[in-house]
Design a protein around this motif. Structure first.
Motif: not given
Length: 64
Positions: A47-63
């Motif tokens: 999750a951290k790697r995907i968020a970093q690759a997208l340039g956002v935080t994990v919290d930004d991607l959580k439901e």
């Protein structure tokens, strides 16, 4: 960890990324990206790697 499929897909579309290109950027497998897109759980590290690759935080991607 479960991430929001809608948020990830929206960010991928905004950046014009395919699952394969996101996987390459995040240094993870395409199956991991597909798991996230299919609303399955992934490890916190993935999750951290995907968020970093997208340039956002994990919290930004959580439901919500």
């Amino acid at each position: 960890m479960k991430l929001s499929c809608a948020k990830i897909v929206a960010e991928m579309k905004r950046q014009r990324l395919t699952s394969s290109s996101l996987a390459n950027k995040a240094l993870c497998s395409v199956s991991t990206v597909q798991a996230v897109r299919n609303e399955r759980n992934v490890s916190e590290n993935s999750a951290k790697r995907i968020a970093q690759a997208l340039g956002v935080t994990v919290d930004d991607l959580k439901e919500d």
